[in-house]
Design a protein around this motif. Sequence first.
Motif, PDB file in Angstrom:
ATOM      1  N   MET A  54       2.645  47.579  56.515  1.00  0.00           N
ATOM      2  CA  MET A  54       3.169  47.231  57.841  1.00  0.00           C
ATOM      3  C   MET A  54       3.757  48.463  58.520  1.00  0.00           C
ATOM      4  N   GLY A  55       3.869  49.546  57.761  1.00  0.00           N
ATOM      5  CA  GLY A  55       4.405  50.787  58.305  1.00  0.00           C
ATOM      6  C   GLY A  55       4.723  51.726  57.158  1.00  0.00           C
ATOM      7  N   TYR A  56       4.590  53.037  57.419  1.00  0.00           N
ATOM      8  CA  TYR A  56       4.921  53.991  56.362  1.00  0.00           C
ATOM      9  C   TYR A  56       5.253  55.344  56.959  1.00  0.00           C
ATOM     10  N   LEU A  57       6.018  56.115  56.192  1.00  0.00           N
ATOM     11  CA  LEU A  57       6.403  57.466  56.580  1.00  0.00           C
ATOM     12  C   LEU A  57       6.441  58.336  55.329  1.00  0.00           C
ATOM     13  N   PRO A  58       6.064  59.625  55.398  1.00  0.00           N
ATOM     14  CA  PRO A  58       5.568  60.301  56.584  1.00  0.00           C
ATOM     15  C   PRO A  58       4.185  59.781  56.974  1.00  0.00           C
ATOM     16  N   ALA A  59       3.883  59.907  58.264  1.00  0.00           N
ATOM     17  CA  ALA A  59       2.657  59.304  58.797  1.00  0.00           C
ATOM     18  C   ALA A  59       1.409  59.885  58.153  1.00  0.00           C
TER      19      ALA A  59
ATOM     20  N   LEU B 144      10.492  35.307  50.110  1.00  0.00           N
ATOM     21  CA  LEU B 144      10.049  36.683  49.981  1.00  0.00           C
ATOM     22  C   LEU B 144       9.093  36.975  51.136  1.00  0.00           C
ATOM     23  N   LEU B 145       9.404  38.006  51.924  1.00  0.00           N
ATOM     24  CA  LEU B 145       8.579  38.314  53.092  1.00  0.00           C
ATOM     25  C   LEU B 145       7.701  39.537  52.869  1.00  0.00           C
ATOM     26  N   GLY B 146       8.158  40.446  51.996  1.00  0.00           N
ATOM     27  CA  GLY B 146       7.394  41.665  51.773  1.00  0.00           C
ATOM     28  C   GLY B 146       8.156  42.600  50.860  1.00  0.00           C
ATOM     29  N   TYR B 147       7.732  43.862  50.843  1.00  0.00           N
ATOM     30  CA  TYR B 147       8.331  44.828  49.933  1.00  0.00           C
ATOM     31  C   TYR B 147       8.581  46.152  50.660  1.00  0.00           C
ATOM     32  N   LEU B 148       9.735  46.721  50.393  1.00  0.00           N
ATOM     33  CA  LEU B 148      10.041  48.073  50.866  1.00  0.00           C
ATOM     34  C   LEU B 148       9.889  48.989  49.660  1.00  0.00           C
ATOM     35  N   CYS B 149       8.960  49.938  49.740  1.00  0.00           N
ATOM     36  CA  CYS B 149       8.678  50.804  48.592  1.00  0.00           C
ATOM     37  C   CYS B 149       9.057  52.243  48.910  1.00  0.00           C
ATOM     38  N   ALA B 150       9.556  52.940  47.904  1.00  0.00           N
ATOM     39  CA  ALA B 150       9.891  54.359  48.061  1.00  0.00           C
ATOM     40  C   ALA B 150       9.389  55.100  46.837  1.00  0.00           C
ATOM     41  N   TRP B 151       8.745  56.239  47.068  1.00  0.00           N
ATOM     42  CA  TRP B 151       8.187  57.030  45.971  1.00  0.00           C
ATOM     43  C   TRP B 151       9.157  58.161  45.646  1.00  0.00           C
ATOM     44  N   THR B 152       9.525  58.286  44.382  1.00  0.00           N
ATOM     45  CA  THR B 152      10.525  59.291  44.015  1.00  0.00           C
ATOM     46  C   THR B 152      10.232  59.854  42.637  1.00  0.00           C
ATOM     47  N   GLY B 153      10.688  61.103  42.412  1.00  0.00           N
ATOM     48  CA  GLY B 153      10.615  61.682  41.078  1.00  0.00           C
ATOM     49  C   GLY B 153      11.687  61.044  40.223  1.00  0.00           C
ATOM     50  N   ASN B 154      11.486  61.076  38.912  1.00  0.00           N
ATOM     51  CA  ASN B 154      12.467  60.433  38.031  1.00  0.00           C
ATOM     52  C   ASN B 154      13.821  61.119  38.094  1.00  0.00           C
ATOM     53  N   GLN B 155      13.838  62.437  38.336  1.00  0.00           N
ATOM     54  CA  GLN B 155      15.106  63.159  38.447  1.00  0.00           C
ATOM     55  C   GLN B 155      15.870  62.709  39.685  1.00  0.00           C
ATOM     56  N   GLU B 156      15.136  62.614  40.807  1.00  0.00           N
ATOM     57  CA  GLU B 156      15.769  62.236  42.076  1.00  0.00           C
ATOM     58  C   GLU B 156      16.208  60.773  42.073  1.00  0.00           C
TER      59      GLU B 156
ATOM     60  N   LEU C 155      15.557  55.214  57.808  1.00  0.00           N
ATOM     61  CA  LEU C 155      15.598  55.257  56.342  1.00  0.00           C
ATOM     62  C   LEU C 155      14.980  56.556  55.825  1.00  0.00           C
ATOM     63  N   TYR C 156      13.852  56.938  56.414  1.00  0.00           N
ATOM     64  CA  TYR C 156      13.160  58.153  55.971  1.00  0.00           C
ATOM     65  C   TYR C 156      14.023  59.394  56.200  1.00  0.00           C
ATOM     66  N   ARG C 157      14.719  59.425  57.345  1.00  0.00           N
ATOM     67  CA  ARG C 157      15.602  60.572  57.625  1.00  0.00           C
ATOM     68  C   ARG C 157      16.702  60.669  56.573  1.00  0.00           C
ATOM     69  N   ASN C 158      17.141  59.545  56.061  1.00  0.00           N
ATOM     70  CA  ASN C 158      18.237  59.544  55.094  1.00  0.00           C
ATOM     71  C   ASN C 158      17.777  59.829  53.673  1.00  0.00           C
ATOM     72  N   VAL C 159      16.695  59.231  53.258  1.00  0.00           N
ATOM     73  CA  VAL C 159      16.310  59.356  51.843  1.00  0.00           C
ATOM     74  C   VAL C 159      15.331  60.501  51.607  1.00  0.00           C
ATOM     75  N   LYS C 160      14.632  60.906  52.667  1.00  0.00           N
ATOM     76  CA  LYS C 160      13.700  62.042  52.575  1.00  0.00           C
ATOM     77  C   LYS C 160      12.713  61.893  51.418  1.00  0.00           C
ATOM     78  N   MET C 161      12.183  60.707  51.256  1.00  0.00           N
ATOM     79  CA  MET C 161      11.115  60.473  50.283  1.00  0.00           C
ATOM     80  C   MET C 161      10.110  59.521  50.933  1.00  0.00           C
ATOM     81  N   PRO C 162       8.829  59.577  50.518  1.00  0.00           N
ATOM     82  CA  PRO C 162       7.842  58.696  51.151  1.00  0.00           C
ATOM     83  C   PRO C 162       8.245  57.229  51.014  1.00  0.00           C
ATOM     84  N   ILE C 163       8.131  56.503  52.122  1.00  0.00           N
ATOM     85  CA  ILE C 163       8.490  55.085  52.106  1.00  0.00           C
ATOM     86  C   ILE C 163       7.408  54.276  52.820  1.00  0.00           C
TER      87      ILE C 163
END
Lengths: 589, 239
Positions: free
Chosen positions: A246-251, A300-312, A228-236
């Motif tokens: 439970m896990g995050y990237l970039p490390a 509901l098991l958890g949440y997948l979060c991604a940080w992005t600018g409003n433009q992106e 997912l990180y390789r595709n979206v290129k935003m912190p997840i």
Amino acid sequence: MEHPPIHSLMRFMKTIMSPVHEEQMLQLILQTAMDSIPAAEAGFLFLHDPLINKLIIQATVGYLPAVMTMTRLSSGEGISGKVFAERMPIRINNPLDLQSAMDNMSAFNYKYYVESSTQGEIPCCCIAVPLLSDGRCIGVVTLDNFTDAQALTEHDLESLQIYCDLATMAIEHRRLFRQVQEQNHELFLTHDALRQEHERLQVTMDFHNQINNLAAKGYGTPEILSALYRNVKMPIAVFDLLLTPMGYLPAEVKPHLPDQFLQHPAMQWVQRSKKWQRIVLEEDAAQSIIVTPIVGTDRLLGYLCAWTGNQEFMSTNKMIFEYSATVLALDWVKKEAVQQSQMRAKDAFFESILSGEMNMSLQEQARVLGFEQEDHYAVMLMQPLQGSARHSFESIMSQLHIHYLLVERHHHTIIIVNIAGNLDKEERQSQFQLLLRELRRDRQLLSGIGRLYQGLDKVSRSYKDAEQCMQLLLKEGNQQRLIYFGDLGVIRFFMQQSYEELEEYLNDVLEPIIQYDQQKKANLMITLVSFVKYDRNLKNTTQSLRIHHNTLYYRLGRIQELLGYSFDHGDEWFNVRMACQIYLYLYED
Amino acid sequence: MPIFYPTDRPLADFKCNTFAIIARCPQTKRFGAAAASKFPGVGAFSPCVDPEYGVVATQGWMNPALGPRGIELLRQGLTANKVLDDLLMEDPGRDLRQVAVIDRFGHCAAFTGSENDDVKGHVIGDQFCLSGNLLANEDVLPAMERAFERSADLELVERLLAALKAGSDAGGDRRGKQASVLKVAATPGFPYVDFRVDDHPEPILELERIYYSNRSVLIEQYYDWVDTVMKGIPLEKKG
């Protein structure tokens, strides 16, 4: 039919095929036709507008164009309308006939005609020719003479027909050219739209395939996050329901969620609807978190979060997140199911082992779990292992490469530790002691540990050891975090005696000073216990009791006097020590 | 622009449960839409029809701003899929909405949010899209689809009416009927077919009556009217 001179036709063709705008071309057609027919003093060119089904003037010579262009002729209306309706050329060389032909014109059209005429109200004669293409009439060219009723001849009419045929070709050519241009434009737009759709679909399909491959190979959360990180290129980051990462990237970027995150209205809605939401950060309105819930079997098991600018954000492919969350959910649910299944199998195995029965079936199950009969086993009882304590325990076992079986019970976590049977005694003890040391260092773990025995049939004995250690741990009020049965010393034997028997022995030896303390509010028992604890070291005993050495001498003398024992006498001192140990065992808490 | 997150209790009176059709005529390339609802003046909220770029219809727990915004995106050359995607990305209440889009190519995209009331759904056909929620039964949308496809020889406006009537005959909005709307666009800035019934016991029949009784005035002279307005000349009465 007499033809116009060839040079005249050539000039006409050259003119109408010249690269000019359509309006200019129509004016040129009319003008060139009139130049070739000298008797024509004025004229106009109509084209049919299929939307309103009217003839509209597109070019004029000898009339005021601003007024003439307001004319809208219906089929059959006036001379040009009649030619359009009948698709036949016409020559009128009588003013009365002309007037008569114009009588059916609407008031507005007649008014425009009269107002636009610069040479007289109505002409003396006229010729009008339809523009025919593929059986359709696309317009009419009408030429007028205002001075001589015979000025426009049949020859002029025939010439005009030839010019009109050529003009029709040019007009149709222009129409088709415009149509092709429009179609090309549409084609370009279609191609562009198709390309955009293709790119979006391709990105989604690529990601779908990547994730499918990972799932097929049994990879889990870290690999899904990497893809997912390789595709979206935003912190997840992936969080469980309590927002534990439970896990995050970039490390190198540890995820940070705003305070009161779960209370945010958008998060409340995520929990209710189980659909993604975007949360604009209060501390930085240019940044958002895309929260995609991880939902498995409607839970509901958890949440997948991604940080992005409003433009992106707007260019984010949300399907990728939704698909990732789905695959994560499948992975989690699968692991949960496998864990539950393993847990049930382990529970059944553990119960059988504790019963002390050993049969072929049980040995087979043991082998499947990696346990061999010749191996050594110890049982550990722990307070329920949860959260970081469990993580810490698993980490220790992993570092020491110790194989184990863990089962959960209501009040305890039970672990069977397995030390390989091919180690010699020294290696085995060394590994076990290392384990005990590491467990003692961890302040989160509260453990009672049984002795190490060879063979699965002895596991029940180690379990009993561990149970006794745990009882002792709880009795001692958690001052110790770990008790190993092998370290208990004489207490092991106390534990095998009844309370009454131990109390009877205690009273036999120490009753005089216990009663003395009760009657006199004295501290002889405490003094004696310290003296025993410090192995008759006077200095350490006075320091621990914070008393003067003369006081200690006095108390020790009084104790010996009351008990009738001498501490210098080996057997008597042994009895006193034993009684003090029993006293501590029974009453220390 | 402030973001309003959805809550558990949207205003019940603003629940625009509707059945609707949006379409593009393959012959004339005109865009049109029709809708009916137990919601007063439904036509004031949706659909938005652009004569050159397409249609956006929104219903359910309606966000009427999605219509004009969708047309704006269609005018930028975005496809129906992308427009729908962008609209939903920008709208925190997406799960409450039902949105349908048709682009200049006649391609349709539709979304039925999970929070809409059953019976709900959408059907995408060849240059048309049907959508509905809180429908009386599962037959409403298929009935509309059949009516639209079987009337292929009629003009777009009549096909839209046929679909709407078929939807109503099959049960329509579970809560009843109150309002309807019929729109077909032909020329930018010049309304072509644009009729609404805001509150009527039989809104679709009333819509049909209004259309047929005014067709000769408003529709059959439409292009004459456009032409004369653009040229600044008076429109002569026919005949």
